[in-house]
Design an enzyme around this catalytic site. Structure first.
Site, PDB file in Angstrom:
ATOM      1  N   PRO A  91     -43.595  15.424 -47.343  1.00  0.00           N
ATOM      2  CA  PRO A  91     -44.712  16.046 -48.069  1.00  0.00           C
ATOM      3  C   PRO A  91     -45.674  15.005 -48.612  1.00  0.00           C
ATOM      4  O   PRO A  91     -45.268  14.065 -49.297  1.00  0.00           O
ATOM      5  CB  PRO A  91     -44.017  16.813 -49.196  1.00  0.00           C
ATOM      6  CG  PRO A  91     -42.719  16.098 -49.398  1.00  0.00           C
ATOM      7  CD  PRO A  91     -42.315  15.614 -48.033  1.00  0.00           C
ATOM      8  N   SER A 120     -46.545  19.746 -48.795  1.00  0.00           N
ATOM      9  CA  SER A 120     -46.754  19.589 -50.229  1.00  0.00           C
ATOM     10  C   SER A 120     -47.523  20.777 -50.784  1.00  0.00           C
ATOM     11  O   SER A 120     -48.453  21.292 -50.147  1.00  0.00           O
ATOM     12  CB  SER A 120     -47.544  18.300 -50.498  1.00  0.00           C
ATOM     13  OG  SER A 120     -47.985  18.254 -51.845  1.00  0.00           O
ATOM     14  N   LEU A 142     -42.618  21.914 -53.818  1.00  0.00           N
ATOM     15  CA  LEU A 142     -43.236  22.534 -54.991  1.00  0.00           C
ATOM     16  C   LEU A 142     -43.357  21.565 -56.148  1.00  0.00           C
ATOM     17  O   LEU A 142     -42.373  20.961 -56.585  1.00  0.00           O
ATOM     18  CB  LEU A 142     -42.386  23.742 -55.427  1.00  0.00           C
ATOM     19  CG  LEU A 142     -42.786  24.423 -56.746  1.00  0.00           C
ATOM     20  CD1 LEU A 142     -44.200  24.990 -56.663  1.00  0.00           C
ATOM     21  CD2 LEU A 142     -41.783  25.516 -57.099  1.00  0.00           C
ATOM     22  N   TYR A 143     -44.608  21.430 -56.660  1.00  0.00           N
ATOM     23  CA  TYR A 143     -44.857  20.874 -57.986  1.00  0.00           C
ATOM     24  C   TYR A 143     -45.016  22.063 -58.933  1.00  0.00           C
ATOM     25  O   TYR A 143     -45.785  22.983 -58.657  1.00  0.00           O
ATOM     26  CB  TYR A 143     -46.141  20.043 -58.020  1.00  0.00           C
ATOM     27  CG  TYR A 143     -46.072  18.744 -57.272  1.00  0.00           C
ATOM     28  CD1 TYR A 143     -45.287  17.696 -57.735  1.00  0.00           C
ATOM     29  CD2 TYR A 143     -46.819  18.549 -56.106  1.00  0.00           C
ATOM     30  CE1 TYR A 143     -45.229  16.494 -57.051  1.00  0.00           C
ATOM     31  CE2 TYR A 143     -46.774  17.354 -55.422  1.00  0.00           C
ATOM     32  CZ  TYR A 143     -45.980  16.326 -55.896  1.00  0.00           C
ATOM     33  OH  TYR A 143     -45.923  15.138 -55.217  1.00  0.00           O
ATOM     34  N   THR A 169     -39.777  18.989 -56.407  1.00  0.00           N
ATOM     35  CA  THR A 169     -39.947  17.565 -56.732  1.00  0.00           C
ATOM     36  C   THR A 169     -39.599  17.338 -58.191  1.00  0.00           C
ATOM     37  O   THR A 169     -40.104  18.017 -59.086  1.00  0.00           O
ATOM     38  CB  THR A 169     -41.379  17.102 -56.444  1.00  0.00           C
ATOM     39  OG1 THR A 169     -41.574  17.078 -55.021  1.00  0.00           O
ATOM     40  CG2 THR A 169     -41.636  15.711 -56.983  1.00  0.00           C
ATOM     41  N   LYS A 222     -36.102  16.754 -54.544  1.00  0.00           N
ATOM     42  CA  LYS A 222     -36.753  15.518 -54.113  1.00  0.00           C
ATOM     43  C   LYS A 222     -36.984  14.588 -55.308  1.00  0.00           C
ATOM     44  O   LYS A 222     -37.625  14.971 -56.278  1.00  0.00           O
ATOM     45  CB  LYS A 222     -38.095  15.817 -53.440  1.00  0.00           C
ATOM     46  CG  LYS A 222     -38.866  14.589 -52.980  1.00  0.00           C
ATOM     47  CD  LYS A 222     -40.159  14.993 -52.289  1.00  0.00           C
ATOM     48  CE  LYS A 222     -40.902  13.774 -51.754  1.00  0.00           C
ATOM     49  NZ  LYS A 222     -41.523  12.982 -52.826  1.00  0.00           N
ATOM     50  N   HIS A 246     -40.933   8.526 -54.370  1.00  0.00           N
ATOM     51  CA  HIS A 246     -42.334   8.893 -54.209  1.00  0.00           C
ATOM     52  C   HIS A 246     -43.112   7.789 -53.478  1.00  0.00           C
ATOM     53  O   HIS A 246     -44.289   7.567 -53.733  1.00  0.00           O
ATOM     54  CB  HIS A 246     -42.971   9.174 -55.571  1.00  0.00           C
ATOM     55  CG  HIS A 246     -43.771  10.438 -55.614  1.00  0.00           C
ATOM     56  ND1 HIS A 246     -43.231  11.641 -55.984  1.00  0.00           N
ATOM     57  CD2 HIS A 246     -45.067  10.693 -55.335  1.00  0.00           C
ATOM     58  CE1 HIS A 246     -44.167  12.578 -55.943  1.00  0.00           C
ATOM     59  NE2 HIS A 246     -45.288  12.030 -55.541  1.00  0.00           N
ATOM     60  N   GLY A 278     -39.176   6.639 -47.975  1.00  0.00           N
ATOM     61  CA  GLY A 278     -39.498   5.438 -48.732  1.00  0.00           C
ATOM     62  C   GLY A 278     -39.657   4.204 -47.866  1.00  0.00           C
ATOM     63  O   GLY A 278     -38.749   3.397 -47.756  1.00  0.00           O
ATOM     64  N   ARG A 301     -46.303   7.669 -45.207  1.00  0.00           N
ATOM     65  CA  ARG A 301     -47.584   7.014 -44.918  1.00  0.00           C
ATOM     66  C   ARG A 301     -47.883   6.952 -43.431  1.00  0.00           C
ATOM     67  O   ARG A 301     -49.032   7.046 -43.021  1.00  0.00           O
ATOM     68  CB  ARG A 301     -47.593   5.601 -45.516  1.00  0.00           C
ATOM     69  CG  ARG A 301     -47.724   5.554 -47.032  1.00  0.00           C
ATOM     70  CD  ARG A 301     -47.741   4.119 -47.550  1.00  0.00           C
ATOM     71  NE  ARG A 301     -47.921   4.052 -48.986  1.00  0.00           N
ATOM     72  CZ  ARG A 301     -46.920   4.120 -49.871  1.00  0.00           C
ATOM     73  NH1 ARG A 301     -45.673   4.264 -49.445  1.00  0.00           N
ATOM     74  NH2 ARG A 301     -47.159   4.059 -51.168  1.00  0.00           N
TER      75      ARG A 301
END
Length: 370
Positions: A91, A120, A142-143, A169, A222, A246, A278, A301
């Site tokens: 995400p 995300s 989900l945030y 998260t 997460k 993150h 990561g 990334r």
């Protein structure tokens, strides 16, 4: 693998990109400085970001020889389906900053390649992605930006759209200071102002219990970084532990995720599956995490580089190249299936490069590009 032993992945001979290096370089060419810096940067001193790569680069392989590797199988089965590779596109917030379509474009590529995609909640709407990639393995991150009704509404939408899992998260109670963005006076377009973090700051195990008690859908947490929290998570019935910091963009001076992974896998002891992200960029990076014991590895990334470099076509090419690297690594290790990997194939070693977002790409010279 061909009968002659040469690895034959899905690598096309007609692509613009012959290596992952070239995808990263193209992204650097096309992205404005502020977007590029935001993508490659981390929190404050970027120590956690560098430690992600340091942890990966500090592991050497211990290959075995004279084993039949004429047929190497990278497929795995999770969420009731077979996946071509044991990876997923992790995400990432506003993917539309890096290419048209954002999360919809990434999910379409994941569907075509038969790998997982986690969307995300700060990205493309759930419904849009479900419409363009209905047969993809779609997971919804989900945030928490509201009370329990907010959580119920989001999970309900995900269920209605056929998402395979909910990912909560848990490492973002506050937003970190990202000095590259501050130096560039850069605020991500479309966000307007920083999101309300008050509900995320109040997030605790009660919400985990709420989701588990109310819904049948698998739950992923997460941001797990310690054995202690992994124990608590599995005691709450969490289905997937997602080891993540993150991408080094939250707590500075944390451990690399590959350093934390062994203790967490040992703590879980098979009571849940384990994801990790990561700094993973290359096929060999992914093999290392799988050998430690991870079930799925997230690509963050790298998917953004590919999206910027050429949209869905470049994302598919990235996956082809990673698949080819994984096939070759497996064969040269003397392993023909993911389930055969284990820690006996790994050894601690001093890194030979300075850790950075680009230590996986020693041929890159970003100074050549505008």
């Amino acid at each position: 693998m061909s009968a002659g032993g040469e690895v034959v992945g899905a690598v096309s001979t007609s692509s613009e990109f012959e290596s992952l290096h070239e995808i990263v370089e193209k992204a650097h060419q096309v992205l404005p400085k502020e977007k590029w810096d935001s993508l490659i940067g981390g929190a404050e001193t970027e120590t956690t970001l560098k430690r992600n790569r340091l942890a990966i680069d500090s592991i050497a392989f211990k290959p075995r020889i004279l084993r039949n590797v004429s047929a190497v199988d990278l497929s795995v089965g999770y969420f009731g389906r077979k996946l071509r590779l044991p990876l997923f596109l992790a995400p990432t917030g506003p993917l539309n900053l890096f290419g048209p379509g954002g999360g919809a474009t990434v999910a379409t590529a994941a569907q075509a390649f038969d790998v997982g995609h986690m969307l995300s909640s700060g990205c493309t709407p759930l419904e849009t992605v479900a419409e363009v990639a209905p047969s993809a393995l779609r997971m919804a991150q989900l945030y928490v930006r509201g009370d329990d009704s907010f959580v119920h509404e989001y999970v309900g939408r995900a269920l209605a759209c056929g998402y395979a899992a909910i990912c909560l998260t848990v490492d973002s109670a506050v937003l970190a200071r990202r000095d590259r963005d501050i130096a560039n006076r850069y605020r991500i377009a479309g966000l307007g102002k920083r999101p309300d973090q008050s509900h995320q700051a109040r997030l605790d195990w009660r919400t985990v219990k709420l989701i588990k008690d109310t819904y049948e859908i698998p739950l992923v947490l997460k941001g797990i970084a310690t054995a202690e929290d992994a124990h608590i998570a599995v005691d709450h019935g969490v289905d997937w532990i997602y080891v993540s910091n993150h991408g080094g963009r939250q707590l500075d001076h944390g451990r690399g995720t590959l350093d934390a992974l062994p203790e967490i896998i040992d703590a879980v002891a098979g009571r849940a599956k384990v994801m990790v992200d990561g700094g993973f960029c290359r096929g060999s990076d992914i093999i290392k995490a799988l050998a430690i014991g991870a079930d799925l590895v997230g690509i963050g990334r790298m998917q953004c580089y590919a999206l910027a470099a050429g949209g869905e076509t470049a994302i598919s090419r990235m996956l082809e190249l990673i698949e080819d690297e994984m096939l070759r690594s497996m064969a040269l290790l003397g392993v023909s299936a993911i389930g055969e990997l284990g820690r006996s194939y790994l050894h601690s070693a001093a890194p030979v490069t300075t850790p950075s977002a680009f230590s996986a790409f020693p041929l890159i010279d970003l100074s050549r590009n505008p």
